[in-house]
Design a protein around this motif. Structure first.
Motif, PDB file in Angstrom:
ATOM      1  N   ASN A  77       5.799   0.824  -8.133  1.00  0.00           N
ATOM      2  CA  ASN A  77       4.400   0.434  -7.980  1.00  0.00           C
ATOM      3  C   ASN A  77       3.905  -0.364  -9.182  1.00  0.00           C
ATOM      4  O   ASN A  77       3.165  -1.335  -9.040  1.00  0.00           O
ATOM      5  CB  ASN A  77       3.530   1.673  -7.779  1.00  0.00           C
ATOM      6  CG  ASN A  77       3.830   2.382  -6.470  1.00  0.00           C
ATOM      7  OD1 ASN A  77       4.574   1.873  -5.633  1.00  0.00           O
ATOM      8  ND2 ASN A  77       3.269   3.570  -6.299  1.00  0.00           N
ATOM      9  N   ARG A 135      -1.847  -6.688  -4.674  1.00  0.00           N
ATOM     10  CA  ARG A 135      -2.135  -7.817  -3.791  1.00  0.00           C
ATOM     11  C   ARG A 135      -1.606  -9.065  -4.468  1.00  0.00           C
ATOM     12  O   ARG A 135      -2.018  -9.404  -5.578  1.00  0.00           O
ATOM     13  CB  ARG A 135      -3.628  -7.958  -3.517  1.00  0.00           C
ATOM     14  CG  ARG A 135      -3.925  -9.157  -2.628  1.00  0.00           C
ATOM     15  CD  ARG A 135      -5.322  -9.150  -2.070  1.00  0.00           C
ATOM     16  NE  ARG A 135      -5.430 -10.153  -1.012  1.00  0.00           N
ATOM     17  CZ  ARG A 135      -6.262 -10.066   0.005  1.00  0.00           C
ATOM     18  NH1 ARG A 135      -7.058  -9.031   0.114  1.00  0.00           N
ATOM     19  NH2 ARG A 135      -6.292 -11.006   0.929  1.00  0.00           N
ATOM     20  N   TRP A 164       3.142  -0.972   4.089  1.00  0.00           N
ATOM     21  CA  TRP A 164       2.719   0.384   3.761  1.00  0.00           C
ATOM     22  C   TRP A 164       4.003   1.177   3.509  1.00  0.00           C
ATOM     23  O   TRP A 164       4.820   1.361   4.424  1.00  0.00           O
ATOM     24  CB  TRP A 164       1.934   1.007   4.906  1.00  0.00           C
ATOM     25  CG  TRP A 164       0.719   0.228   5.347  1.00  0.00           C
ATOM     26  CD1 TRP A 164       0.689  -1.017   5.905  1.00  0.00           C
ATOM     27  CD2 TRP A 164      -0.644   0.660   5.287  1.00  0.00           C
ATOM     28  NE1 TRP A 164      -0.602  -1.392   6.195  1.00  0.00           N
ATOM     29  CE2 TRP A 164      -1.444  -0.382   5.834  1.00  0.00           C
ATOM     30  CE3 TRP A 164      -1.270   1.834   4.849  1.00  0.00           C
ATOM     31  CZ2 TRP A 164      -2.830  -0.283   5.936  1.00  0.00           C
ATOM     32  CZ3 TRP A 164      -2.655   1.925   4.946  1.00  0.00           C
ATOM     33  CH2 TRP A 164      -3.421   0.874   5.480  1.00  0.00           C
ATOM     34  N   GLY A 221      -2.971   5.276   1.703  1.00  0.00           N
ATOM     35  CA  GLY A 221      -3.631   4.018   2.002  1.00  0.00           C
ATOM     36  C   GLY A 221      -4.046   3.232   0.773  1.00  0.00           C
ATOM     37  O   GLY A 221      -4.584   2.122   0.884  1.00  0.00           O
ATOM     38  N   GLU A 222      -3.795   3.776  -0.406  1.00  0.00           N
ATOM     39  CA  GLU A 222      -4.190   3.113  -1.651  1.00  0.00           C
ATOM     40  C   GLU A 222      -3.483   1.765  -1.793  1.00  0.00           C
ATOM     41  O   GLU A 222      -2.284   1.645  -1.551  1.00  0.00           O
ATOM     42  CB  GLU A 222      -3.832   3.993  -2.847  1.00  0.00           C
ATOM     43  CG  GLU A 222      -4.111   3.358  -4.198  1.00  0.00           C
ATOM     44  CD  GLU A 222      -3.556   4.174  -5.356  1.00  0.00           C
ATOM     45  OE1 GLU A 222      -3.696   3.736  -6.512  1.00  0.00           O
ATOM     46  OE2 GLU A 222      -2.962   5.244  -5.086  1.00  0.00           O
ATOM     47  N   GLN A 223      -4.246   0.733  -2.182  1.00  0.00           N
ATOM     48  CA  GLN A 223      -3.645  -0.574  -2.440  1.00  0.00           C
ATOM     49  C   GLN A 223      -2.909  -0.529  -3.772  1.00  0.00           C
ATOM     50  O   GLN A 223      -3.500  -0.240  -4.813  1.00  0.00           O
ATOM     51  CB  GLN A 223      -4.714  -1.676  -2.468  1.00  0.00           C
ATOM     52  CG  GLN A 223      -4.141  -3.050  -2.781  1.00  0.00           C
ATOM     53  CD  GLN A 223      -5.175  -4.151  -2.698  1.00  0.00           C
ATOM     54  OE1 GLN A 223      -5.765  -4.391  -1.648  1.00  0.00           O
ATOM     55  NE2 GLN A 223      -5.415  -4.828  -3.815  1.00  0.00           N
ATOM     56  N   ARG A 233       0.828  -1.196   0.000  1.00  0.00           N
ATOM     57  CA  ARG A 233       0.000   0.000   0.000  1.00  0.00           C
ATOM     58  C   ARG A 233       0.870   1.257   0.000  1.00  0.00           C
ATOM     59  O   ARG A 233       2.009   1.230   0.454  1.00  0.00           O
ATOM     60  CB  ARG A 233      -0.909   0.038   1.236  1.00  0.00           C
ATOM     61  CG  ARG A 233      -1.958  -1.040   1.274  1.00  0.00           C
ATOM     62  CD  ARG A 233      -2.894  -0.866   2.482  1.00  0.00           C
ATOM     63  NE  ARG A 233      -3.883  -1.926   2.514  1.00  0.00           N
ATOM     64  CZ  ARG A 233      -5.026  -1.915   1.835  1.00  0.00           C
ATOM     65  NH1 ARG A 233      -5.327  -0.865   1.079  1.00  0.00           N
ATOM     66  NH2 ARG A 233      -5.866  -2.927   1.916  1.00  0.00           N
ATOM     67  N   ASP A 234       0.284   2.346  -0.459  1.00  0.00           N
ATOM     68  CA  ASP A 234       0.871   3.658  -0.282  1.00  0.00           C
ATOM     69  C   ASP A 234       0.644   4.057   1.169  1.00  0.00           C
ATOM     70  O   ASP A 234      -0.495   4.130   1.629  1.00  0.00           O
ATOM     71  CB  ASP A 234       0.211   4.657  -1.224  1.00  0.00           C
ATOM     72  CG  ASP A 234       0.844   6.039  -1.166  1.00  0.00           C
ATOM     73  OD1 ASP A 234       0.869   6.640  -0.067  1.00  0.00           O
ATOM     74  OD2 ASP A 234       1.294   6.525  -2.217  1.00  0.00           O
ATOM     75  N   ASP A 264      -1.606   7.490   6.406  1.00  0.00           N
ATOM     76  CA  ASP A 264      -2.998   7.054   6.440  1.00  0.00           C
ATOM     77  C   ASP A 264      -3.474   6.828   7.882  1.00  0.00           C
ATOM     78  O   ASP A 264      -2.704   6.349   8.720  1.00  0.00           O
ATOM     79  CB  ASP A 264      -3.136   5.749   5.648  1.00  0.00           C
ATOM     80  CG  ASP A 264      -4.570   5.302   5.520  1.00  0.00           C
ATOM     81  OD1 ASP A 264      -5.261   5.812   4.627  1.00  0.00           O
ATOM     82  OD2 ASP A 264      -4.998   4.452   6.329  1.00  0.00           O
ATOM     83  N   GLN A 274       1.054  -7.042   5.292  1.00  0.00           N
ATOM     84  CA  GLN A 274       0.981  -5.801   4.529  1.00  0.00           C
ATOM     85  C   GLN A 274       2.220  -4.930   4.732  1.00  0.00           C
ATOM     86  O   GLN A 274       2.745  -4.834   5.841  1.00  0.00           O
ATOM     87  CB  GLN A 274      -0.260  -5.002   4.923  1.00  0.00           C
ATOM     88  CG  GLN A 274      -1.562  -5.763   4.702  1.00  0.00           C
ATOM     89  CD  GLN A 274      -2.774  -4.852   4.708  1.00  0.00           C
ATOM     90  OE1 GLN A 274      -2.909  -3.972   3.849  1.00  0.00           O
ATOM     91  NE2 GLN A 274      -3.674  -5.056   5.655  1.00  0.00           N
TER      92      GLN A 274
END
Length: 398
Positions: A365, A87, A203, A82-84, A77-78, A254, A201
């Motif tokens: 990304n 995955r 971040w 919070g952007e995914q 995530r960023d 986030d 996860q």
């Protein structure tokens, strides 16, 4: 008379090695400096390259299944928005692909289960090694309490701050990675904003990242990393920190990140060190495994997993040959390139997580979001079978 083995350190690698050797009928004694059996740190992520041995070779699937959480994929995530970003895999896909799970477990739970598989009389607590004399007919260990022990072979499994390594080299060769970390375990009810709580996860953001994953009771283990230059060689590996001081650099991230890192008190800051690769891990009757041989930064989550791989290979080599000099040389041959690659990749991936906003971060990304991202970047770690595969790439200086 059978030959004897002394293992220095009752961490994950030392216990794994001792269990496997004892099951093969070998005389193994473990010497641990702490007064009670405990692991440093909160939790550990174990991937298929390690869990397959606990489930299939050790038969501990049921016991471990009660204590660990099978993570449901890997999410990037960023950290600010919070952007995914991507995955990768899922719980079902991962187990089907590798035949073993990707899990999070509290270190104390893992250590207790491993101890239950060990001959309890072989573990000796409050035995801090201060010297190893390898000049006689056997190696002699000297302990801080004035006691002594002898063995035909000594295994240094005493972690990233290994005394055994320092005794072999004659100096401390730890290198500061440029990062420090805060850590904690948070109950799920304190994390109402957390998305995808069953996944592991990352971040990512300029100058830092947050890693977290679930453990068996549903809690989240977090590891918050910040890039900073500090005189850690003078301060030590762990220093006191004022509570909430770790939050300020991430105050603009986030809300789910802020929620997690502020949920529990944090009073320590950990410097992230690694060790430069050695050409050999053996000198005389002494051999290194795990972090003592190849300590790395935790950005790939492979420290414990590589210790387990080491233990399996060294156990197999020692049990297959009466010539322990040959067995240890073969163990090193099978492990050097693999562990060097993991150490290098772990240092590099930390730099990738911390890229400033801009074109390079956008390229990162895009690579992570590509359909074959797991195959390109992570499969080589998770698919590896230490008891079968021998990396063929040459090692410089070998």
């Amino acid at each position: 008379m059978s030959k004897s083995i002394a293992i220095i350190g009752a961490g994950i690698g030392g216990l794994t090695l001792a269990i496997d050797l004892q099951r093969k009928g070998m005389d193994v004694q473990i010497y641990e400096q702490t007064t009670v059996l405990k692991e440093v740190g909160a939790a550990v992520a174990l991937s298929a390259n390690a869990t397959r041995f606990y489930e299939q070779r050790f038969g501990l699937a049921e016991q471990l299944g009660e204590k660990w959480a099978e993570v449901d994929g890997l999410i990037f995530r960023d950290g600010v928005t919070g952007e995914q970003i991507a995955r990768l895999s899922s719980r079902k896909e991962y187990r089907e692909r590798y035949g073993a799970p990707y899990t999070g477990i509290h270190r104390a739970d893992l250590q207790a289960i491993l101890f239950s598989a060990l001959d309890p009389d072989s573990l000796h607590l409050s035995k801090r090694v201060i010297d190893i004399d390898d000049t006689g007919h056997k190696a002699q260990l000297t302990f801080a309490d004035g006691g002594h022990a002898e063995a035909d072979l000594v295994i240094g499994a005493d972690g990233a701050r290994s005394l055994t390594r320092r005794l072999l080299l004659g100096y401390d060769d730890a290198r500061y990675s440029g990062c420090s970390a805060a850590r904690g375990i948070v109950a799920p009810e304190l994390l109402p904003s957390l998305p995808d709580s069953q996944a592991i996860q990352f971040w990512m953001g300029p100058g830092g990242h947050l890693l977290h994953y679930p453990i068996g009771n549903g809690d989240q283990n977090f590891f918050l990393v910040k890039r900073e230059s500090l005189p850690w060689s003078e301060k030590g590996w762990v220093v006191a920190a004022e509570d909430k001081s770790h939050i300020e650099p991430f105050a603009h991230w986030d809300p789910a990140v802020i929620e997690m890192i502020s949920a529990v008190p944090v009073h320590e800051k950990w410097a992230l060190f690694y060790r430069p690769p050695l050409t050999h891990w053996t000198q005389g009757r002494v051999t290194l495994i795990g972090d003592a041989a190849h300590a790395t930064v935790p950005h790939h989550g492979q420290g414990a997993n590589q210790s387990i791989e080491d233990a399996i290979v060294l156990s197999d080599m020692l049990s297959q040959s009466d010539d322990w000099d040959y067995a240890r040389a073969e163990y090193e041959r099978r492990r050097r390139f693999r562990t060097r690659k993991v150490v290098d990749a772990s240092v590099t991936v930390g730099e990738m997580f911390h890229l400033p906003n801009g074109a390079r971060a956008q390229e990162r990304n895009a690579r992570l979001a590509a359909p074959n991202a797991f195959d390109r970047h992570l499969d080589w770690i998770h698919s590896f079978r230490a008891d079968e595969e021998i990396p063929e790439a040459p090692v410089v200086g070998s």
